[in-house]
Design a protein around this motif. Structure first.
Motif, PDB file in Angstrom:
ATOM      1  N   SER A  63       0.838  -1.199   0.000  1.00 25.19           N
ATOM      2  CA  SER A  63       0.000   0.000   0.000  1.00 25.19           C
ATOM      3  C   SER A  63       0.870   1.244   0.000  1.00 25.19           C
ATOM      4  O   SER A  63       2.040   1.207   0.350  1.00 25.19           O
ATOM      5  CB  SER A  63      -0.921   0.013   1.223  1.00 25.19           C
ATOM      6  OG  SER A  63      -0.154   0.053   2.416  1.00 25.19           O
ATOM      7  N   THR A  65       0.716   5.115   1.527  1.00 27.16           N
ATOM      8  CA  THR A  65       0.057   6.078   2.405  1.00 27.16           C
ATOM      9  C   THR A  65       0.630   7.447   2.057  1.00 27.16           C
ATOM     10  O   THR A  65       1.831   7.680   2.208  1.00 27.16           O
ATOM     11  CB  THR A  65       0.307   5.759   3.887  1.00 27.16           C
ATOM     12  OG1 THR A  65      -0.104   4.411   4.141  1.00 27.16           O
ATOM     13  CG2 THR A  65      -0.458   6.717   4.786  1.00 27.16           C
ATOM     14  N   ASN A  66      -0.245   8.353   1.576  1.00 24.04           N
ATOM     15  CA  ASN A  66       0.242   9.660   1.158  1.00 24.04           C
ATOM     16  C   ASN A  66       0.327  10.619   2.349  1.00 24.04           C
ATOM     17  O   ASN A  66       0.014  10.253   3.482  1.00 24.04           O
ATOM     18  CB  ASN A  66      -0.606  10.235   0.016  1.00 24.04           C
ATOM     19  CG  ASN A  66      -2.031  10.519   0.426  1.00 24.04           C
ATOM     20  OD1 ASN A  66      -2.369  10.608   1.608  1.00 24.04           O
ATOM     21  ND2 ASN A  66      -2.897  10.650  -0.557  1.00 24.04           N
ATOM     22  N   ARG A  70      -3.914   9.022   3.515  1.00 26.11           N
ATOM     23  CA  ARG A  70      -4.860   8.200   2.757  1.00 26.11           C
ATOM     24  C   ARG A  70      -4.097   7.022   2.181  1.00 26.11           C
ATOM     25  O   ARG A  70      -3.054   7.198   1.561  1.00 26.11           O
ATOM     26  CB  ARG A  70      -5.519   9.020   1.669  1.00 26.11           C
ATOM     27  CG  ARG A  70      -6.358  10.167   2.253  1.00 26.11           C
ATOM     28  CD  ARG A  70      -6.870  11.096   1.215  1.00 26.11           C
ATOM     29  NE  ARG A  70      -7.951  10.440   0.490  1.00 26.11           N
ATOM     30  CZ  ARG A  70      -8.541  10.981  -0.561  1.00 26.11           C
ATOM     31  NH1 ARG A  70      -8.149  12.143  -1.024  1.00 26.11           N
ATOM     32  NH2 ARG A  70      -9.515  10.350  -1.162  1.00 26.11           N
ATOM     33  N   ARG A  71      -4.627   5.819   2.370  1.00 29.46           N
ATOM     34  CA  ARG A  71      -3.970   4.594   1.930  1.00 29.46           C
ATOM     35  C   ARG A  71      -4.650   4.049   0.683  1.00 29.46           C
ATOM     36  O   ARG A  71      -5.869   3.975   0.611  1.00 29.46           O
ATOM     37  CB  ARG A  71      -4.027   3.557   3.031  1.00 29.46           C
ATOM     38  CG  ARG A  71      -3.299   2.284   2.697  1.00 29.46           C
ATOM     39  CD  ARG A  71      -3.418   1.304   3.821  1.00 29.46           C
ATOM     40  NE  ARG A  71      -2.952   1.953   5.033  1.00 29.46           N
ATOM     41  CZ  ARG A  71      -2.314   1.355   6.011  1.00 29.46           C
ATOM     42  NH1 ARG A  71      -2.075   0.091   5.962  1.00 29.46           N
ATOM     43  NH2 ARG A  71      -1.926   2.018   7.072  1.00 29.46           N
ATOM     44  N   ILE A  72      -3.831   3.644  -0.289  1.00 32.53           N
ATOM     45  CA  ILE A  72      -4.352   3.004  -1.492  1.00 32.53           C
ATOM     46  C   ILE A  72      -3.554   1.722  -1.739  1.00 32.53           C
ATOM     47  O   ILE A  72      -2.377   1.643  -1.407  1.00 32.53           O
ATOM     48  CB  ILE A  72      -4.279   3.918  -2.740  1.00 32.53           C
ATOM     49  CG1 ILE A  72      -2.843   4.363  -3.018  1.00 32.53           C
ATOM     50  CG2 ILE A  72      -5.196   5.115  -2.600  1.00 32.53           C
ATOM     51  CD1 ILE A  72      -2.660   5.035  -4.360  1.00 32.53           C
ATOM     52  N   GLY A  91      -8.638   1.287  -7.555  1.00 36.64           N
ATOM     53  CA  GLY A  91      -9.104   2.437  -6.779  1.00 36.64           C
ATOM     54  C   GLY A  91      -9.858   2.086  -5.510  1.00 36.64           C
ATOM     55  O   GLY A  91     -10.992   2.489  -5.347  1.00 36.64           O
ATOM     56  N   GLU A  93      -9.711   2.813  -1.782  1.00 35.05           N
ATOM     57  CA  GLU A  93      -9.061   3.609  -0.753  1.00 35.05           C
ATOM     58  C   GLU A  93      -9.160   2.959   0.616  1.00 35.05           C
ATOM     59  O   GLU A  93     -10.147   2.306   0.943  1.00 35.05           O
ATOM     60  CB  GLU A  93      -9.693   5.001  -0.697  1.00 35.05           C
ATOM     61  CG  GLU A  93      -8.864   5.976   0.100  1.00 35.05           C
ATOM     62  CD  GLU A  93      -9.373   7.387  -0.033  1.00 35.05           C
ATOM     63  OE1 GLU A  93      -9.440   8.063   0.997  1.00 35.05           O
ATOM     64  OE2 GLU A  93      -9.715   7.788  -1.153  1.00 35.05           O
ATOM     65  N   GLY A  94      -8.121   3.118   1.433  1.00 36.11           N
ATOM     66  CA  GLY A  94      -8.088   2.562   2.778  1.00 36.11           C
ATOM     67  C   GLY A  94      -7.617   1.124   2.814  1.00 36.11           C
ATOM     68  O   GLY A  94      -7.681   0.474   3.846  1.00 36.11           O
ATOM     69  N   SER A  95      -7.136   0.632   1.681  1.00 32.65           N
ATOM     70  CA  SER A  95      -6.814  -0.790   1.566  1.00 32.65           C
ATOM     71  C   SER A  95      -5.374  -1.007   1.142  1.00 32.65           C
ATOM     72  O   SER A  95      -4.688  -0.098   0.706  1.00 32.65           O
ATOM     73  CB  SER A  95      -7.731  -1.443   0.532  1.00 32.65           C
ATOM     74  OG  SER A  95      -9.070  -1.287   0.886  1.00 32.65           O
ATOM     75  N   GLN A 116      -6.226  -1.156   8.966  1.00 29.69           N
ATOM     76  CA  GLN A 116      -6.190  -0.070   9.941  1.00 29.69           C
ATOM     77  C   GLN A 116      -6.014  -0.656  11.325  1.00 29.69           C
ATOM     78  O   GLN A 116      -6.775  -1.530  11.745  1.00 29.69           O
ATOM     79  CB  GLN A 116      -7.483   0.737   9.888  1.00 29.69           C
ATOM     80  CG  GLN A 116      -7.492   1.921  10.814  1.00 29.69           C
ATOM     81  CD  GLN A 116      -8.757   2.748  10.639  1.00 29.69           C
ATOM     82  OE1 GLN A 116      -9.416   2.698   9.623  1.00 29.69           O
ATOM     83  NE2 GLN A 116      -9.079   3.506  11.658  1.00 29.69           N
TER      84      GLN A 116
END
Length: 191
Positions: A63, A65-66, A70-72, A91, A93-95, A116
């Motif tokens: 993943s 994390t920016n 935000r995690r992608i 796409g 998000e959060g994964s 998380q």
């Protein structure tokens, strides 16, 4: 080979005596992995898994994390032993992506999990039958373990069609699912 045989005998015994709960979601086609490699200057890249196929094909999953936290999910693919890389754009998000499995010369599976604070709730199964050129996504919403912190313990494929998925939770809950069609549909082994 002996452990494989024991595990398969155990699974078939469970199916025979316990019955099953079926879940068939189908497979939706996703974008191809042709996106040039992103520059990760604006975040933290975390790689959690690696898998290979013959002909120097390598998959890395994890993943990004920016700076906005935000995690992608990130799936990186090299078709030349790691000299050049492509990014598969998904796409969700959060994964993040983990539990990459391969079989034969072209079959690849990976799990997209919500990640998380210790949770790795499996959300989707990615499936490719052409070494990552095209992908389909299978929803894992049928997983019915009522636990806030479930996690995929293992994903195993014995050939291009037959596999198992083991789930556990923080409250002692667990479950196992099997597939006979390459991951498109799943059946629960026990509750």
């Amino acid at each position: 080979m002996k452990q494989y045989f024991k595990l398969m005998c155990f699974a078939f015994t469970l199916l025979f005596f316990c019955g099953n709960v079926s879940a068939s979601q189908g497979c939706s086609t996703l974008n191809k992995c042709s996106t040039p490699m992103m520059q990760y200057d604006d975040g933290t890249l975390s790689l959690d898994d690696i898998a290979t196929l013959p002909e120097n094909t390598v998959f890395l999953g994890g993943s990004l994390t920016n700076k906005a936290n935000r995690r992608i999910p990130v799936l990186l693919l090299s078709r030349n032993g790691g000299h050049n890389w492509e990014q598969c754009a998904f796409g969700f998000e959060g994964s993040g992506i983990a539990n990459i499995q391969t079989y034969g010369i072209a079959n690849v599976w990976a799990i997209i999990s919500f990640q998380q604070e210790g949770a790795h709730n499996p959300e989707y199964l990615l499936r490719s039958v052409d070494a990552g050129k095209t992908w389909c996504v299978v929803s894992l919403t049928f997983i019915d373990i009522k636990d806030p912190l479930i996690r995929l313990k293992d994903l195993i494929f014995y050939d291009d069609l037959h596999g198992m998925m083991f789930i556990s939770g923080s409250l002692g809950s667990s479950g196992a699912y099997y597939t006979k069609d390459g991951g498109i549909s799943w059946n629960r082994l026990w509750k």
